[in-house]
Enzyme design. Sequence first.
Site, PDB file in Angstrom:
ATOM      1  N   GLU A   1       0.953  -0.921  -0.193  1.00 29.95           N
ATOM      2  CA  GLU A   1       0.158  -0.012   0.247  1.00 29.95           C
ATOM      3  C   GLU A   1       0.818   1.533  -0.416  1.00 29.95           C
ATOM      4  O   GLU A   1       1.597   1.561   1.207  1.00 29.95           O
ATOM      5  CB  GLU A   1      -1.100   0.207   1.412  1.00 29.95           C
ATOM      6  CG  GLU A   1      -1.641   1.057   1.665  1.00 29.95           C
ATOM      7  CD  GLU A   1      -2.302   0.715   2.590  1.00 29.95           C
ATOM      8  OE1 GLU A   1      -2.896   0.067   2.850  1.00 29.95           O
ATOM      9  OE2 GLU A   1      -2.822   2.100   3.143  1.00 29.95           O
TER      10      GLU A   1
ATOM     11  N   GLU B   1      -2.750  11.792   1.940  1.00 36.49           N
ATOM     12  CA  GLU B   1      -3.277  11.253   3.217  1.00 36.49           C
ATOM     13  C   GLU B   1      -3.527  12.566   5.031  1.00 36.49           C
ATOM     14  O   GLU B   1      -1.994  12.865   4.919  1.00 36.49           O
ATOM     15  CB  GLU B   1      -2.434  10.480   3.846  1.00 36.49           C
ATOM     16  CG  GLU B   1      -4.011   9.165   4.793  1.00 36.49           C
ATOM     17  CD  GLU B   1      -3.795   7.877   5.257  1.00 36.49           C
ATOM     18  OE1 GLU B   1      -2.750   7.572   5.387  1.00 36.49           O
ATOM     19  OE2 GLU B   1      -4.569   7.292   5.737  1.00 36.49           O
TER      20      GLU B   1
HETATM   21  C1  LIG Z   1      -9.031   4.583   3.607  1.00 37.57           C
HETATM   22  O1  LIG Z   1      -9.339   2.463   2.986  1.00 37.57           O
HETATM   23  C2  LIG Z   1      -8.219   2.061   3.160  1.00 37.57           C
HETATM   24  C3  LIG Z   1      -8.597   0.829   4.253  1.00 37.57           C
HETATM   25  O2  LIG Z   1      -9.316  -0.059   3.258  1.00 37.57           O
HETATM   26  C4  LIG Z   1      -6.779   2.737   5.073  1.00 37.57           C
HETATM   27  O3  LIG Z   1      -5.936   2.041   4.927  1.00 37.57           O
HETATM   28  C5  LIG Z   1      -7.347   4.399   4.144  1.00 37.57           C
HETATM   29  O4  LIG Z   1      -7.316   4.772   5.809  1.00 37.57           O
HETATM   30  C6  LIG Z   1      -8.772   5.192   4.227  1.00 37.57           C
HETATM   31  N1  LIG Z   1      -9.047   6.559   3.814  1.00 37.57           N
HETATM   32  C7  LIG Z   1     -10.106   6.930   3.742  1.00 37.57           C
HETATM   33  C8  LIG Z   1      -9.468   7.902   3.510  1.00 37.57           C
HETATM   34  O5  LIG Z   1     -10.949   6.351   4.246  1.00 37.57           O
END
Ligand SMILES: *[C@@H]1O[C@H](CO)[C@@H](O)[C@H](O)[C@H]1NC(C)=O
Length: 318
Positions: free
Chosen positions: A135, A140
Amino acid sequence: MKSAFGIIAVSSSLSSVLAASYSRSENIVGTGFYNSFNFEAIPDPTDGRVNYVSEATAKSQNLTFASANTFILRADFKTVISDSSATGRNSVRIRTNNAYTTHAAVFDIVHMPQGCGTWPAVWETNEATWPAGGEVDIIEGVNDQGTDQVTLHTNPGCTMPATRTQTGTTLLTNCDVNAAGNSGCGVSVGTAPSYGPTFNADGGGWYAIERTLTFINVWFWSRKATNVPADVRAGGTAVNTGNWGTPAANFPNTDCNLAQFFSANNIIINLTFCGSWAGQAAIYGASGCPSTCTSYVDANPAAFANAYFQFNSINIYE
Ligand SMILES: *[C@@H]1O[C@H](CO)[C@@H](O)[C@H](O)[C@H]1NC(C)=O
Ligand SMILES: *[C@@H]1O[C@H](CO)[C@@H](O)[C@H](O)[C@H]1NC(C)=O
C-alpha cells in the site's frame, strides 16, 4: 544499513541513471472518471463515521459531479445524521478498474476535502490481497492538521533507511502493518501547502508517484510553486521523471524487496470521517476540533461544504 559511501552511490544513481521516460497510458479527465473508476459502496475498513454510496446514489445526490474538464467527489453536506443505526455521513470511495505495477502517475488536484473529522486519501493498493501487494498512501491527513504524509504499508520484512534522498522528514521506518499499530513507514512532506486548507487556498497543485523495481518516489508541487516541471504542468503524453528533482518522499529497495512486497495496485480515492486515525480522541481533540468527532460529523452537515476533491486530471504513465 550500508556505509556512507554506499548511500552516496545509491542516491546519485537514483537521480540520474534510474530516472526514466514514460508514455501516457491513461488520461482521466472529467466524465472519464466514471469510465476509469468503479464505486465501492462498502463498509469502511477504518471504522469511519461514513456511508460509502453507489455510483447511482452519488450521482443523484450530486456527491460526484463531472463536466468535460472537472471531476468533483464530495461528502454529503446537507443531512443531519440522527438515525442511531446509521453508519455515518454519505461519502464516496472509488477505485480504478486498472491496476499498475511500475508506473508514474500525476494527480492534478484543485481542492481536497477539509474540515474537522475529515480523513481524505489518495492511495494505491491491492485490496484483494492486502497487506500482500503493498500500500502506498500518496495523499493522507486528518482534521486539517499539518502537512501531507506519504506512507508505505507492507507484509513483515520491509523497512526503510532513516536517511535518504528526499525533501520530507522520515517518521517511522518499519513498513510492516503489524508494527506500531499499522502506522507504516511514513514521510512527512513538510511543505505547508501540501495538505488541507493551505493546499486549497493556493489552488491545490500536483502530486506525482514513480514506482520502479528499485524505488518508490512521491513528489508534491503547489499550484504556486515556481519549480513545477513543464511535463507535470502540461499533463501531456510523456513525462521524464529525471527532470522532477528530489522527491518529497523516497522509498528505496535497500532493505525492502519492492518487487516482492508490491504487486499490481489500483488507485483508490476515499473520504471518510473520524475512524481509526481522525477520530482518535487524543488526535481529534489536539486538532482544536469541537465536541467529539462522531457527534460533530453527525450534527453539522454545513461544516462539510468544503469536504470535497476537485480534480483537473489523473494521468498514468507506463
Ligand atoms: C481508505 O480505506 C483504507 C482501507 O481500505 C484505509 O487504509 C485508508 O486509510 C482509508 N482512508 C480513507 C480516507 O477512508
Ligand atoms: C452539483 O455539484 C456541482 C459541483 O460542485 C455544482 O456546480 C452544481 O451546481 C451542483 N448541482 C446541484 C443540482 O446542486
